[in-house]
Design an enzyme around this catalytic site. Sequence first.
Site, PDB file in Angstrom:
ATOM      1  N   GLY A   9       6.528  64.114  26.043  1.00 57.01           N
ATOM      2  CA  GLY A   9       5.623  63.170  26.678  1.00 57.01           C
ATOM      3  C   GLY A   9       6.027  62.951  28.110  1.00 57.01           C
ATOM      4  O   GLY A   9       7.060  63.454  28.572  1.00 57.01           O
ATOM      5  N   LYS A  15       8.676  58.130  24.120  1.00 61.53           N
ATOM      6  CA  LYS A  15       9.360  59.208  23.392  1.00 61.53           C
ATOM      7  C   LYS A  15      10.634  58.723  22.700  1.00 61.53           C
ATOM      8  O   LYS A  15      10.815  58.934  21.501  1.00 61.53           O
ATOM      9  CB  LYS A  15       9.741  60.357  24.347  1.00 61.53           C
ATOM     10  CG  LYS A  15       8.605  60.967  25.097  1.00 61.53           C
ATOM     11  CD  LYS A  15       9.088  62.014  26.092  1.00 61.53           C
ATOM     12  CE  LYS A  15      10.062  61.520  27.131  1.00 61.53           C
ATOM     13  NZ  LYS A  15       9.535  60.601  28.127  1.00 61.53           N
ATOM     14  N   ALA A  36      22.495  61.711  29.461  1.00 60.43           N
ATOM     15  CA  ALA A  36      22.433  61.073  30.785  1.00 60.43           C
ATOM     16  C   ALA A  36      23.820  60.892  31.379  1.00 60.43           C
ATOM     17  O   ALA A  36      24.804  60.710  30.657  1.00 60.43           O
ATOM     18  CB  ALA A  36      21.739  59.720  30.684  1.00 60.43           C
ATOM     19  N   HIS A  50      19.460  51.523  27.083  1.00 56.30           N
ATOM     20  CA  HIS A  50      19.257  52.442  25.954  1.00 56.30           C
ATOM     21  C   HIS A  50      20.277  52.197  24.850  1.00 56.30           C
ATOM     22  O   HIS A  50      19.953  52.254  23.670  1.00 56.30           O
ATOM     23  CB  HIS A  50      19.333  53.899  26.425  1.00 56.30           C
ATOM     24  CG  HIS A  50      18.024  54.455  26.876  1.00 56.30           C
ATOM     25  ND1 HIS A  50      17.050  54.865  25.994  1.00 56.30           N
ATOM     26  CD2 HIS A  50      17.524  54.678  28.112  1.00 56.30           C
ATOM     27  CE1 HIS A  50      16.008  55.303  26.663  1.00 56.30           C
ATOM     28  NE2 HIS A  50      16.265  55.205  27.954  1.00 56.30           N
ATOM     29  N   ARG A  54      19.643  50.891  20.314  1.00 55.89           N
ATOM     30  CA  ARG A  54      19.968  51.598  19.081  1.00 55.89           C
ATOM     31  C   ARG A  54      21.067  50.859  18.318  1.00 55.89           C
ATOM     32  O   ARG A  54      21.901  50.184  18.921  1.00 55.89           O
ATOM     33  CB  ARG A  54      20.331  53.051  19.352  1.00 55.89           C
ATOM     34  CG  ARG A  54      21.467  53.284  20.270  1.00 55.89           C
ATOM     35  CD  ARG A  54      21.630  54.798  20.518  1.00 55.89           C
ATOM     36  NE  ARG A  54      22.771  55.060  21.346  1.00 55.89           N
ATOM     37  CZ  ARG A  54      22.737  55.305  22.649  1.00 55.89           C
ATOM     38  NH1 ARG A  54      21.586  55.348  23.269  1.00 55.89           N
ATOM     39  NH2 ARG A  54      23.840  55.529  23.309  1.00 55.89           N
TER      40      ARG A  54
END
Length: 180
Positions: A9, A15, A36, A50, A54
């Site tokens: 995407g 995504k 990253a 990020h 999670r």
Amino acid sequence: MGKITLILGGARSGKSSYALKLAEESKKPVTFIATAQAYDDEMTTRIQKHKTERPAYWETLELPLNITPSVSQIKSDVVILDCVTLWVTNLLMQFVKDDFADEALFMKTTQTETEALLEAIQTSQQEWLIVSNEVGLGLVPPYQMGRVYRDGLGWANQRLAQAADKVILMVAGIPMPVKG
């Protein structure tokens, strides 16, 4: 034999969030491969954001390069590779001098690394959720390094899609099945 779902995407299309959702819904142990690198404060902030999205109990491997040697060490049932876009960027930067990329070396390395990763995945037993940006819908970059990068990532995406069991295109947060 490993199973691959490729999630493509545009930037900010959802995504990564979708990959996280699929992994959580599986109720299986998850390994998150992060590609990253924090070269500046803005990227450091993005990486931290990020990480908070999670579950802390997931295993995280920070592998900007050399992903394949770690595949055989992964014990979880589900693996998220987030993302191919930055992994290919990291590959490219090895071959840049004075804002020009050595296209031949970059493409050869991208092809070799992608094929090695696919071979390692196919010998694994995990379900792989692989995230990548779709760069084929944008403008032709006005500079050499951008064009070389677009070509390398485009090739990697095509090869991953060919090998994938499922391909999902994310559009404005909506998953659109393309394959499988």
